[in-house]
Design a protein around this motif. Sequence first.
Motif, short mmCIF file in Angstrom:
data_model
loop_
_atom_site.label_atom_id
_atom_site.label_comp_id
_atom_site.label_asym_id
_atom_site.label_seq_id
_atom_site.Cartn_x
_atom_site.Cartn_y
_atom_site.Cartn_z
N GLU A 159 -25.80 3.36 -41.42
CA GLU A 159 -27.28 2.88 -40.72
C GLU A 159 -27.89 1.59 -41.75
N ASP A 160 -27.99 2.11 -43.08
CA ASP A 160 -28.51 1.28 -44.09
C ASP A 160 -27.90 -0.21 -44.17
N GLY A 161 -26.67 -0.28 -43.90
CA GLY A 161 -25.82 -1.54 -43.94
C GLY A 161 -26.22 -2.14 -42.72
N LEU A 162 -26.36 -1.63 -41.66
CA LEU A 162 -26.72 -2.23 -40.25
C LEU A 162 -27.93 -2.71 -40.33
N ARG A 163 -29.11 -2.06 -40.87
CA ARG A 163 -30.42 -2.52 -41.09
C ARG A 163 -30.27 -3.91 -41.88
N GLU A 164 -29.87 -3.79 -43.01
CA GLU A 164 -29.73 -4.92 -43.84
C GLU A 164 -28.98 -6.22 -43.17
N CYS A 227 -32.04 2.20 -24.26
CA CYS A 227 -32.08 1.30 -25.48
C CYS A 227 -31.33 -0.01 -25.38
N ILE A 228 -30.75 -0.11 -24.48
CA ILE A 228 -29.86 -1.28 -24.28
C ILE A 228 -30.76 -2.72 -23.96
N ASP A 229 -31.71 -2.60 -23.43
CA ASP A 229 -32.74 -3.83 -23.23
C ASP A 229 -34.17 -3.56 -23.23
N HIS A 230 -34.52 -2.16 -23.57
CA HIS A 230 -36.12 -1.86 -23.78
C HIS A 230 -36.40 -2.88 -24.90
N PRO A 231 -37.67 -3.69 -24.42
CA PRO A 231 -38.10 -4.23 -25.90
C PRO A 231 -38.65 -3.47 -27.14
N GLY A 232 -39.09 -2.22 -26.73
CA GLY A 232 -39.49 -1.39 -27.73
C GLY A 232 -38.38 -0.81 -28.63
N ALA A 233 -37.15 -0.86 -28.28
CA ALA A 233 -35.90 -0.33 -28.89
C ALA A 233 -35.71 -1.12 -30.08
N ALA A 234 -36.06 -2.31 -30.02
CA ALA A 234 -35.63 -3.40 -31.13
C ALA A 234 -36.02 -2.91 -32.37
N ASN A 235 -34.75 -2.86 -33.26
CA ASN A 235 -34.85 -2.59 -34.57
C ASN A 235 -35.50 -1.20 -34.99
N GLN A 236 -35.18 -0.07 -34.26
CA GLN A 236 -35.65 1.11 -34.30
C GLN A 236 -34.77 2.31 -34.38
N THR A 237 -35.16 3.36 -34.95
CA THR A 237 -34.46 4.62 -35.14
C THR A 237 -35.18 5.62 -34.33
N PHE A 238 -34.18 6.24 -33.29
CA PHE A 238 -34.71 7.24 -32.61
C PHE A 238 -33.64 8.65 -32.40
#
Length: 328
Positions: A159-164, A227-238
């Motif tokens: 997760e950390d690597g993906l965020r970076e 989560c595939i195309d919802h604008p609110g999902a971008a760069n978020q953790t659920f």
Amino acid sequence: MSLSDNRHLNILVTGANGFVGSALVERLKAEQKFSVRAAVRRLAGLGRPQGADWIETGDLAALADWSTALQGIDAVVHLAARVHVMQDTAADPLAEFRKANVEGSLNLARQALEAGVKRFIFISSIKVNGEATAPGRPYRADDTPVPEDAYGISKREAEDGLRELCLNSTMEFVIIRPPLVYGPGVKGNFFSMMRWLDKGIPLPLASIQNRRSLVAVDNLVDLILACIDHPGAANQTFLASDGEDLSTPELLSKTAAALGKRARLLPVPPGVLNFAARCLGKTAAIQKLCGSLQVDIGKTRERLAWQPPVGVDQALRRAAQYYLETRK
């Protein structure tokens, strides 16, 4: 152009023949807005359903070449992983988990960014948060992670690597942390539980007073689609769950009813169970049965306007029906 502006999306699913992956591929095939490329480690001996482009990618490794699989892809749903097991026989479990779940996953993510993929959805685990919750204090998506075992640590590092990697880049990430996933075809501990109940084996668990969150595979797949195309999902953790927490006795009773049986539960004090577990070296297994692990999906509901579409009772009936039809 943002991902949500596309009318038709090409989706790569890794681990496409797994428990969640196969359900996701079927759901994506049913949606006209998606085309599916299903990635698996080996094609040999795999019954491949129609409606998807199946591709062999080999092991999830640091040097794997994903160029062919990623060609023309808009979004990746990354399910492939070295999965958690109760009794790991590797000499260095963390090193083995890191090879696949960290190095292999980040290799895929880097190649996805280079290929122009717009969104990378990483299916992580609630084990990133930890192993147990205190009463009335469920895990939340933005809590500080405290993974305890090698699997959870490897997922957090990925997760950390993906965020970076995605920071200030053209590729968005979405991280989903599910708890135990169940449904038709489930294996592992949940399958064993159904088998015990089907055989009428007495279980010393009537006195357990805990709360645990689960997620039906249909609910998890529905969340992934959102989560595939919802604008609110971008760069978020659920976090994911059914939105209805159960005690162990409630889960056993509901599952038995779905099987057309009655759970035979005996009132053994939790202290006795814990003592017996320590004597037998089964402390981790008893913790899963006796301890609490709750997740709060408030952020998931609010940010995505999402609700679990399948209730617990319906999901258990589906799992039970499949078990009854396929038991040997």
